[in-house]
Design a protein around this motif. Structure first.
Motif, short mmCIF file in Angstrom:
data_model
loop_
_atom_site.label_atom_id
_atom_site.label_comp_id
_atom_site.label_asym_id
_atom_site.label_seq_id
_atom_site.Cartn_x
_atom_site.Cartn_y
_atom_site.Cartn_z
N MET A 1 5.54 -30.65 -13.47
CA MET A 1 4.80 -31.53 -12.56
C MET A 1 5.70 -32.01 -11.43
N MET A 2 6.92 -32.42 -11.78
CA MET A 2 7.83 -32.91 -10.75
C MET A 2 8.28 -31.78 -9.83
N ALA A 3 8.50 -30.59 -10.41
CA ALA A 3 8.90 -29.46 -9.57
C ALA A 3 7.79 -29.09 -8.59
N ARG A 4 6.55 -29.21 -9.01
CA ARG A 4 5.42 -28.82 -8.18
C ARG A 4 5.07 -29.88 -7.14
N VAL B 1 13.89 -28.14 -0.89
CA VAL B 1 14.29 -27.03 -1.76
C VAL B 1 14.32 -27.53 -3.20
N ILE B 2 13.89 -26.69 -4.11
CA ILE B 2 13.94 -27.00 -5.54
C ILE B 2 14.85 -25.97 -6.21
N GLU C 1 3.08 -21.38 -5.29
CA GLU C 1 3.42 -22.30 -4.20
C GLU C 1 4.78 -22.94 -4.41
N GLY C 2 5.04 -23.38 -5.64
CA GLY C 2 6.33 -24.00 -5.91
C GLY C 2 7.47 -23.01 -5.86
N ARG C 3 7.20 -21.75 -6.23
CA ARG C 3 8.27 -20.76 -6.28
C ARG C 3 8.79 -20.42 -4.88
N ARG D 1 9.62 -22.21 -2.46
CA ARG D 1 10.71 -23.08 -2.00
C ARG D 1 11.72 -23.36 -3.11
N SER D 2 11.74 -22.49 -4.11
CA SER D 2 12.58 -22.72 -5.28
C SER D 2 13.57 -21.59 -5.51
N VAL D 3 14.63 -21.94 -6.21
CA VAL D 3 15.59 -20.98 -6.75
C VAL D 3 15.68 -21.26 -8.25
N VAL D 4 15.47 -20.25 -9.07
CA VAL D 4 15.52 -20.42 -10.52
C VAL D 4 16.74 -19.68 -11.06
N VAL D 5 17.60 -20.42 -11.78
CA VAL D 5 18.77 -19.83 -12.44
C VAL D 5 18.50 -19.88 -13.94
N ALA D 6 18.42 -18.72 -14.56
CA ALA D 6 18.05 -18.63 -15.98
C ALA D 6 19.21 -18.08 -16.80
#
Length: 461
Positions: free
Chosen positions: A191-194, A200-201, A224-226, A228-233
């Motif tokens: 929810m907060m990420a969206r 930038v997230i 939509e959230g992706r 502006r996001s960078v995901v490190v897994a």
């Protein structure tokens, strides 16, 4: 004759200058790496002798049958290097060649990371081709003079009613999200990420289950959230060193965007898995355990990671960070939870009791606090939040008496007021995942809650 001598002298001078340049260039070249040999492997710890490398350098390990692996120098003892593998080590044999690369950790950063999913080494996981990033920064970043940091003076809208109104977060604040398993932690993070107002997230999924990566990206973050996001897994099956790298990499990416004046939301799930990875490394190389099996290096790594977030110097951007902290058995006195509370700017506690009652997000308002809230909200807002907390605490203190009917209305006007407000307060704290509640709407709803409340009656004489 004089012209011939002058020509020879000029040519000799040119040769000397050329030779001097070549000598200077050769002096500046790094010395060729000296190969060593793998002498010991116990558990996750590797030992090599016969070569030299600095802590943080990467080494290639090559067996006689061609099996290859990669390891990073994490310490040394005398003439022995202590290494930790960054991948699979099956096939390594005694006396395998150890070739230092002499390259301290650095990572590629840039706008080309937006919308991408990468692993703890910076390699893409999404199948969208190589990363279009040329700039490199140090994995461990650089510290900021605390006197140069811009103060936290602006509220950050996270889209969650209870946090916006009762636990207001400031831009550049570091918040801990304390929760056990299965109480809605990932949903609240999503929810907060969206909904958070950020340029930038950066999401760091450290040591969690592998299936949660795709679930978080597809179902919680959304298309939509992706963008502006960078995901490190770095899932749980990654080596401990890669899990550490994942946390450092996510923070380094957030720092890069902050230096460009952007507002960054950093979500790291979880700080506990980061600490556990460091514990595995520390114990493997012989560090003595201290509190509940955690060696001292864990409690040195935690503030070093967290302090990299926050506001930059004036004119720069900010990193507002949410770190999840797993409380094993819902124990709030877990050593990692206790250490995290001391270095963070506030904590949001998720309660299993509240979750089992069907209230989501299951935030325990009484146990949660934002340490900068009173500095960034108006006095009227602070007073409304205080009244809400007071009535909530009064109701919870007398909940058992109220539930069994042992309390007689009129005995205490404060308890009567809390009973009258309870249904509205409970509804106020609940919010569906698809609903976004902005900062202004949350404060207005809080004011409306008290505006429509029955007047407090005086106790009978």
């Amino acid at each position: 004759m004089s012209d011939s001598n002058s020509f020879r002298a000029e040519r000799a001078r040119g040769w000397r200058e050329s030779i001097d340049r070549q000598v200077a260039r050769a002096a500046n070249l790094p010395s060729p790496p000296v190969e060593g040999a793998l002498t010991r492997m116990v558990g996750l710890a590797l030992e090599a002798s016969g070569c030299q490398a600095a802590v943080g350098d990467v080494c290639d390990l090559i067996s006689s049958d061609g099996s290859r692996a990669e390891a990073e120098v994490v310490g040394f003892a005398g003439d022995r290097l202590l290494l930790m593998p960054t991948g699979d080590v099956h096939g390594l044999a005694p006396s395998a060649r150890v070739i230092p690369r002499q390259r301290a950790g650095s990572v590629r950063v840039g706008p080309g990371l937006l919308g991408r999913i990468i692993d703890g080494t910076g390699a893409p996981l999404d199948g969208l081709g190589p990363l279009n990033c040329e700039e490199r920064v140090k994995l461990l970043g650089k510290s900021i003079n605390p006197l140069e940091r811009h103060p936290i003076d602006t509220p950050l809208d996270v889209g969650v009613r209870s946090i916006n109104s009762l636990l207001t977060v400031g831009r550049g604040q570091r918040i801990g999200l304390f929760a056990g398993s299965g109480v809605g932690k990932s949903v609240l993070l999503g929810m907060m990420a969206r909904y958070t107002s950020a340029d930038v997230i950066v999401v760091g999924l450290i040591g969690e289950r592998g299936r949660e990566v795709k679930e978080f990206v597809d179902r919680i973050l959304g298309a939509e959230g992706r963008r502006r996001s960078v995901v490190v897994a770095s899932p749980a099956d990654n080596p401990p060193l890669i899990r550490l790298h994942g946390a450092w990499l996510a923070t380094a990416i957030a720092e890069h965007f902050r230096e460009r004046g952007l507002s960054v939301l950093l979500i790291m799930d979880s700080l506990t898995r980061f600490a556990q990875a460091q514990r595995e490394i520390g114990l493997a190389i012989g560090e003595a355990p201290a509190t509940r099996g955690y060696p001292p290096s864990v409690f040195a790594r935690l503030p070093a990671l967290v302090e990299r977030a926050g506001n930059g110097s004036s004119g720069r951007g900010s990193i507002t960070a949410f770190y999840t902290v797993l409380t094993e058995g819902d124990d709030q006195q877990d050593p990692i939870a206790d250490a995290a509370r001391a270095i963070l700017d506030g904590h949001v506690v998720l309660s299993r009791r509240i979750a089992e009652a069907g209230q989501y997000p299951a935030i325990d308002i009484e146990a949660s606090v934002s340490r900068v809230m009173h500095e960034i909200v108006t006095p009227e807002h602070a007073e409304l939040a205080r009244r809400f907390r007071q009535n909530l605490a009064i109701y919870q203190q007398h909940r058992d008496l109220i539930s069994i009917g042992a309390y007689q209305r009129g005995s205490d006007p404060r308890i009567d007021a809390a009973i009258d407000l309870w249904p509205a307060m409970q509804k106020f704290l609940m919010q569906p995942i698809e609903e976004r509640v902005g900062q202004r709407d949350a404060v207005q709803a809080l004011a409306q809650l008290f505006a429509t409340a029955p007047p407090v009656r005086k106790a009978a004489a």
